[in-house]
Design a protein around this motif. Structure first.
Motif, PDB file in Angstrom:
ATOM      1  N   SER A   1      22.125  71.658  53.262  1.00 23.31           N
ATOM      2  CA  SER A   1      22.759  70.432  52.781  1.00 23.31           C
ATOM      3  C   SER A   1      22.165  69.993  51.447  1.00 23.31           C
ATOM      4  O   SER A   1      22.864  69.491  50.566  1.00 23.31           O
ATOM      5  CB  SER A   1      22.571  69.301  53.793  1.00 23.31           C
ATOM      6  OG  SER A   1      23.166  69.637  55.008  1.00 23.31           O
ATOM      7  N   PHE A   2      20.857  70.196  51.331  1.00 19.75           N
ATOM      8  CA  PHE A   2      20.178  69.877  50.073  1.00 19.75           C
ATOM      9  C   PHE A   2      20.786  70.677  48.923  1.00 19.75           C
ATOM     10  O   PHE A   2      21.143  70.140  47.879  1.00 19.75           O
ATOM     11  CB  PHE A   2      18.682  70.186  50.253  1.00 19.75           C
ATOM     12  CG  PHE A   2      17.909  70.445  48.998  1.00 19.75           C
ATOM     13  CD1 PHE A   2      17.499  69.388  48.188  1.00 19.75           C
ATOM     14  CD2 PHE A   2      17.570  71.735  48.613  1.00 19.75           C
ATOM     15  CE1 PHE A   2      16.781  69.629  47.034  1.00 19.75           C
ATOM     16  CE2 PHE A   2      16.860  71.975  47.459  1.00 19.75           C
ATOM     17  CZ  PHE A   2      16.465  70.909  46.668  1.00 19.75           C
TER      18      PHE A   2
ATOM     19  N   GLN B   1      19.949  61.287  48.503  1.00 17.12           N
ATOM     20  CA  GLN B   1      20.516  61.956  49.685  1.00 17.12           C
ATOM     21  C   GLN B   1      19.466  62.064  50.789  1.00 17.12           C
ATOM     22  O   GLN B   1      19.721  61.719  51.940  1.00 17.12           O
ATOM     23  CB  GLN B   1      21.000  63.360  49.300  1.00 17.12           C
ATOM     24  CG  GLN B   1      21.498  64.199  50.457  1.00 17.12           C
ATOM     25  CD  GLN B   1      21.491  65.701  50.149  1.00 17.12           C
ATOM     26  OE1 GLN B   1      20.798  66.161  49.256  1.00 17.12           O
ATOM     27  NE2 GLN B   1      22.269  66.445  50.885  1.00 17.12           N
TER      28      GLN B   1
ATOM     29  N   HIS C   1      28.556  71.177  39.603  1.00 16.01           N
ATOM     30  CA  HIS C   1      30.000  71.337  39.471  1.00 16.01           C
ATOM     31  C   HIS C   1      30.592  70.109  38.768  1.00 16.01           C
ATOM     32  O   HIS C   1      31.424  70.215  37.869  1.00 16.01           O
ATOM     33  CB  HIS C   1      30.627  71.517  40.858  1.00 16.01           C
ATOM     34  CG  HIS C   1      32.105  71.754  40.810  1.00 16.01           C
ATOM     35  ND1 HIS C   1      32.926  71.489  41.859  1.00 16.01           N
ATOM     36  CD2 HIS C   1      32.904  72.229  39.816  1.00 16.01           C
ATOM     37  CE1 HIS C   1      34.175  71.797  41.535  1.00 16.01           C
ATOM     38  NE2 HIS C   1      34.186  72.237  40.298  1.00 16.01           N
TER      39      HIS C   1
ATOM     40  N   PHE D   1      20.199  64.254  44.987  1.00 17.05           N
ATOM     41  CA  PHE D   1      19.347  64.743  46.068  1.00 17.05           C
ATOM     42  C   PHE D   1      18.213  63.833  46.533  1.00 17.05           C
ATOM     43  O   PHE D   1      17.988  63.741  47.724  1.00 17.05           O
ATOM     44  CB  PHE D   1      18.903  66.174  45.861  1.00 17.05           C
ATOM     45  CG  PHE D   1      17.965  66.469  44.704  1.00 17.05           C
ATOM     46  CD1 PHE D   1      17.179  65.510  44.138  1.00 17.05           C
ATOM     47  CD2 PHE D   1      17.873  67.767  44.221  1.00 17.05           C
ATOM     48  CE1 PHE D   1      16.308  65.811  43.102  1.00 17.05           C
ATOM     49  CE2 PHE D   1      17.009  68.080  43.177  1.00 17.05           C
ATOM     50  CZ  PHE D   1      16.226  67.104  42.624  1.00 17.05           C
TER      51      PHE D   1
ATOM     52  N   ARG E   1      23.681  72.096  48.912  1.00 13.55           N
ATOM     53  CA  ARG E   1      25.091  71.712  48.748  1.00 13.55           C
ATOM     54  C   ARG E   1      25.220  70.535  47.784  1.00 13.55           C
ATOM     55  O   ARG E   1      26.102  70.514  46.925  1.00 13.55           O
ATOM     56  CB  ARG E   1      25.646  71.340  50.120  1.00 13.55           C
ATOM     57  CG  ARG E   1      27.057  70.816  50.090  1.00 13.55           C
ATOM     58  CD  ARG E   1      27.485  70.470  51.493  1.00 13.55           C
ATOM     59  NE  ARG E   1      28.798  69.861  51.517  1.00 13.55           N
ATOM     60  CZ  ARG E   1      29.417  69.472  52.635  1.00 13.55           C
ATOM     61  NH1 ARG E   1      28.823  69.662  53.804  1.00 13.55           N
ATOM     62  NH2 ARG E   1      30.588  68.918  52.594  1.00 13.55           N
ATOM     63  N   ARG E   2      24.305  69.564  47.915  1.00 16.98           N
ATOM     64  CA  ARG E   2      24.371  68.398  47.032  1.00 16.98           C
ATOM     65  C   ARG E   2      24.057  68.790  45.587  1.00 16.98           C
ATOM     66  O   ARG E   2      24.664  68.277  44.654  1.00 16.98           O
ATOM     67  CB  ARG E   2      23.386  67.328  47.526  1.00 16.98           C
ATOM     68  CG  ARG E   2      23.545  65.987  46.814  1.00 16.98           C
ATOM     69  CD  ARG E   2      24.895  65.380  47.117  1.00 16.98           C
ATOM     70  NE  ARG E   2      25.167  64.173  46.329  1.00 16.98           N
ATOM     71  CZ  ARG E   2      25.550  64.155  45.063  1.00 16.98           C
ATOM     72  NH1 ARG E   2      25.690  65.281  44.404  1.00 16.98           N
ATOM     73  NH2 ARG E   2      25.785  63.014  44.445  1.00 16.98           N
TER      74      ARG E   2
ATOM     75  N   GLU F   1      26.316  60.467  40.426  1.00 16.94           N
ATOM     76  CA  GLU F   1      25.194  61.399  40.310  1.00 16.94           C
ATOM     77  C   GLU F   1      23.940  60.627  39.915  1.00 16.94           C
ATOM     78  O   GLU F   1      24.001  59.437  39.625  1.00 16.94           O
ATOM     79  CB  GLU F   1      25.533  62.481  39.279  1.00 16.94           C
ATOM     80  CG  GLU F   1      26.804  63.258  39.584  1.00 16.94           C
ATOM     81  CD  GLU F   1      26.775  63.973  40.920  1.00 16.94           C
ATOM     82  OE1 GLU F   1      25.679  64.218  41.448  1.00 16.94           O
ATOM     83  OE2 GLU F   1      27.855  64.267  41.463  1.00 16.94           O
TER      84      GLU F   1
ATOM     85  N   HIS G   1      27.021  70.514  44.135  1.00 16.80           N
ATOM     86  CA  HIS G   1      28.048  69.515  43.827  1.00 16.80           C
ATOM     87  C   HIS G   1      27.748  68.838  42.490  1.00 16.80           C
ATOM     88  O   HIS G   1      28.628  68.620  41.664  1.00 16.80           O
ATOM     89  CB  HIS G   1      28.111  68.468  44.939  1.00 16.80           C
ATOM     90  CG  HIS G   1      29.041  67.333  44.624  1.00 16.80           C
ATOM     91  ND1 HIS G   1      30.405  67.455  44.723  1.00 16.80           N
ATOM     92  CD2 HIS G   1      28.811  66.075  44.173  1.00 16.80           C
ATOM     93  CE1 HIS G   1      30.970  66.314  44.353  1.00 16.80           C
ATOM     94  NE2 HIS G   1      30.030  65.460  44.015  1.00 16.80           N
ATOM     95  N   PHE G   2      26.465  68.528  42.291  1.00 17.38           N
ATOM     96  CA  PHE G   2      26.053  67.881  41.041  1.00 17.38           C
ATOM     97  C   PHE G   2      26.427  68.742  39.831  1.00 17.38           C
ATOM     98  O   PHE G   2      27.053  68.262  38.881  1.00 17.38           O
ATOM     99  CB  PHE G   2      24.540  67.626  41.065  1.00 17.38           C
ATOM    100  CG  PHE G   2      23.984  67.147  39.764  1.00 17.38           C
ATOM    101  CD1 PHE G   2      24.091  65.818  39.400  1.00 17.38           C
ATOM    102  CD2 PHE G   2      23.346  68.021  38.890  1.00 17.38           C
ATOM    103  CE1 PHE G   2      23.595  65.366  38.196  1.00 17.38           C
ATOM    104  CE2 PHE G   2      22.848  67.575  37.682  1.00 17.38           C
ATOM    105  CZ  PHE G   2      22.967  66.242  37.332  1.00 17.38           C
TER     106      PHE G   2
ATOM    107  N   SER H   1      16.013  68.896  39.214  1.00 17.25           N
ATOM    108  CA  SER H   1      16.854  69.708  40.094  1.00 17.25           C
ATOM    109  C   SER H   1      16.979  71.161  39.681  1.00 17.25           C
ATOM    110  O   SER H   1      17.233  72.024  40.511  1.00 17.25           O
ATOM    111  CB  SER H   1      18.244  69.092  40.169  1.00 17.25           C
ATOM    112  OG  SER H   1      18.824  69.071  38.891  1.00 17.25           O
TER     113      SER H   1
ATOM    114  N   ASP I   1      27.456  75.361  54.786  1.00 16.52           N
ATOM    115  CA  ASP I   1      26.914  74.140  55.380  1.00 16.52           C
ATOM    116  C   ASP I   1      27.803  73.654  56.525  1.00 16.52           C
ATOM    117  O   ASP I   1      27.321  73.078  57.496  1.00 16.52           O
ATOM    118  CB  ASP I   1      26.787  73.064  54.295  1.00 16.52           C
ATOM    119  CG  ASP I   1      25.979  71.869  54.772  1.00 16.52           C
ATOM    120  OD1 ASP I   1      25.034  72.080  55.548  1.00 16.52           O
ATOM    121  OD2 ASP I   1      26.293  70.737  54.372  1.00 16.52           O
TER     122      ASP I   1
END
Lengths: 454, 223
Positions: free
Chosen positions: A347-348, B111, A357, B108, A350-351, B145, A354-355, A304, A382
């Motif tokens: 959205s991608f 997701q 954070h 992700f 955003r996820r 996660e 979030h991870f 990521s 988003d």
């Protein structure tokens, strides 16, 4: 004079279609000790300990010559890392750590080694312990891998019973231990110094470097830390030679590598090939093409935190450190995420925010607060409540976070934001509300606290 | 989850509620022996604290304040230190959970392959939201996660134990029915795609369940 381009569209993996796998060779039940032994297992250990193929220094030198680079993300030369250990002092114990935390989203390669070829990892650990004269190797496996920890512990117990680990290994006089340590769910513990804190039974807060682990690692002793896959390469280098390893795959980043490919492809999974595979070969041939015949839109090459590449940037790019750097990303862990044309990049992102954070350990303010703001801002965009100026605010926020913290988690959180916005900006803008001029409070909520994240 | 922080274990000035009495808070001789073995693996007893917390969680199902104190006393460590460790790591349960905890991965890769579809499907089936426990105390759902099984997304983990790969609504139904009867899923070994050609399928003859890599589904919701 024009500088020759690295990415000229040719594969650096050689004749990869006829590649014979070595990390996960096609042998049924290789995880069983007797099958591993029948297939040449522990012969590298015998060659080194019984036949004096290498002394500790020689083994380190040999690994350095092979050009093996760490498979955990930083791609640092492994033999060189070992050489940073201070001279042996009989009164000071030294340690090896094996990083099996594998919590980078998109990465699932080490799990296959625990499941299918654990003894290769164990043999690599004992050889590395020999090369750096370590008293013990602590392998840190993430707590979620409970089943694989059991598998691996069983393999360690078998190896102890057969005398491959423990006192006086194979009658050579060399003794070393392997301890399996179970994590409990913290992404940050994949960071080397945080992992060491966690091993010592503390909260996993990364340490300030220097002192580096080679000077003061676990329990303030000299420590080397390597990834699981890196150590699994060591017996292969001993058996087949540094020249063989150096000649496999991309010249400056050689060796076999486990590609973990996920996302919108027909056959996702872990594949073993040499480094330097063309991304297009991996997607179109190896993984059977894109799901539903869709077009490639974006690709995350190595977990990521590595910057996302556009489809154009993927063309002609190979999976090795230099090529990906030229393309504008990094190899990371070689955990590729493939996204098709229908993917919503906002959205991608955003996820991902979030991870980070969620996983920020909270030790450094720029990261603890910054990752939260990244998530809030991307979420707002988003949800269609964002403003154009939020995009520049996000990029500015990345500047405020990057390089201002103890460990690299903050950088890892900022990179995907920076590069996803830079490379897919029109998509973000399409979701933003227009604002007439920047900086003014137009009553659009930008100057007030955004709505809490659901 | 950042948005749903658990209830604090301690409220300043208040005596925390006790869930286990002194009679419960003892190790069996076997457990004590295991702990001693762990302590010997590390230069100091601190190193064993995570393993002992795991053992305590297996024994008591979760880690209320008195269990954390019990672990600290076992290893002769400051209670505050063990409390700090227990609260840092997400897999240690600081509140009482359902008998089965469904950790649905939505990071992700999941997701993009329908992890949120699975999460919402389970929420609908059980009538609870993520972070909640059913009234009968059977199930909790958590959004977690990356669990490191991106190639077989979407997936979930049951109570820090077995993974369930390549989820579909039908597979979720079977899982829930089995769990209601107390049947935990077996170890699912996911075949390497390259083995299909070279080894004719999975290479582990002792795998309880074989899963093959499949083309991921099209995700309906991604948030």
């Amino acid at each position: 004079m024009e500088v020759p381009k690295i990415n000229d569209g040719t594969s650096k993996a050689g004749d990869w279609r006829n590649y014979k796998r070595v990390l996960l060779p096609p042998v049924r039940d290789l995880h069983k000790l007797e099958v591993y032994e029948q297939n040449g297992g522990y012969s590298a250990l015998r060659a080194v300990l019984n036949e004096n193929k290498f002394d500790p220094k020689g083994l380190g030198e040999h690994v350095k010559q092979s050009g093996l680079r760490g498979r955990g993300g930083a791609a640092f030369n492994t033999g060189l890392k070992w050489s940073f250990m201070p001279p042996v002092d009989p009164d000071v114990p030294r340690f090896l750590c094996c990083n099996g935390d594998e919590s980078e989203p998109g990465t699932f390669k080490d799990r296959q080694l625990f499941e299918y070829n654990p003894h290769l990892v164990i043999e690599g650990m004992v050889l590395a312990n020999y090369a750096i004269s370590a008293k013990a190797c602590y392998i840190y496996i993430r707590g979620e891998y409970a089943s694989w920890i059991d598998h691996f512990q069983k393999a360690v117990d078998e190896a102890y019973a057969k005398g491959y680990i423990g006192e006086n290994i194979l009658g050579s006089g060399f003794s070393t231990d392997i301890v399996v340590h179970k994590g409990a769910g913290a992404y940050i513990c994949g960071e080397e110094t945080s992992l060491m804190e966690s091993l010592e039974g503390k909260r996993g807060y990364p340490r300030v470097k220097p002192p580096f682990p080679a000077q003061k690692g676990i329990w303030a002793r000299p420590t080397t830390i390597n990834n699981v896959e890196t150590l699994a390469c060591v017996p292969l280098i001993v058996n087949k030679g540094a020249d063989w390893f150096a000649a496999t795959g991309a010249e400056k980043h050689p060796g076999p590598v486990l590609y973990g490919i996920s996302g919108h492809v027909n056959k996702p999974g872990v594949y073993e090939f040499p480094t330097g595979m063309l991304i297009t070969d991996l997607i179109d041939e190896v993984c059977g093409g894109m799901r539903g015949g869709k077009k490639l839109k974006a690709l995350v090459p190595g977990g990521s935190s590595t910057p996302v590449l556009t489809a154009e940037q993927c063309i002609g790019t190979t999976m090795d450190a230099d090529s990906l750097r030229e393309a504008g990303s990094m190899l990371g862990t070689a955990g590729m995420l493939v996204m098709d044309e229908d993917t919503n990049m906002v959205s991608f992102l955003r996820r991902i925010t979030h991870f980070y954070h969620h996983e920020s350990c909270g030790q450094c303010t720029p990261c603890r607060e910054g990752t939260g703001w990244l998530e809030k801002l991307v979420t707002r965009i988003d949800e269609g409540e964002g403003n154009f100026r939020d995009l520049d605010l996000l990029l500015d926020l990345c500047d405020q976070i990057e390089g201002r913290t103890i460990c690299a988690l903050a950088d890892a959180a900022a990179w995907p934001v920076r590069w996803t916005i830079r490379r897919f900006r029109p998509e973000f803008e399409a979701k933003c509300k227009p604002s007439t001029f920047a900086g003014a409070d137009l009553g659009d909520g930008a100057s007030t606290e955004p709505a809490p994240v659901s | 989850m950042a948005s749903s922080s658990p209830e604090p274990l301690y409220v300043p000035g208040e005596e925390p509620a006790r869930h286990f009495g002194p009679d419960d808070l003892v190790w069996t001789a076997e457990e004590q022996q295991t702990i001693d073995g762990w302590v010997a693996q590390y230069p100091t007893a601190d190193g064993a604290v995570m393993k002992v917390l795991w053992l305590a969680q297996e024994k008591f199902a979760w880690l209320p304040a008195e269990v954390i104190e019990f672990v600290a006393d076992t290893l002769d460590l400051p209670r505050a230190k063990v409390f700090g460790v227990a609260t840092f790591y997400t897999q240690y349960y600081k509140q009482e959970m359902g008998k089965w905890v469904l950790d649905v991965c939505t990071c992700f890769s999941c997701q993009l392959c329908g992890g949120y579809d699975i999460l919402h499907y389970l929420e609908d089936q059980l009538g609870i939201k993520k972070g909640e426990t059913t009234q009968d105390g059977m199930f909790s759902i958590q959004e977690v996660e990356c669990l490191g099984a991106c190639g077989s997304a979407p997936m979930l983990q049951v109570t820090n134990g077995p993974y369930v790969h390549n989820l579909t609504p039908a597979k979720c139904d079977t899982l829930l029915a089995n769990l209601r009867e107390g049947k935990l899923p077996g170890f699912e070994s996911v075949t390497l795609p390259q083995d299909e050609a070279e080894l004719d399928g999975n290479r582990r003859s002792d795998a309880e369940v074989i899963e093959q890599y499949v083309t991921p589904p099209v995700s309906a919701t991604i948030e």
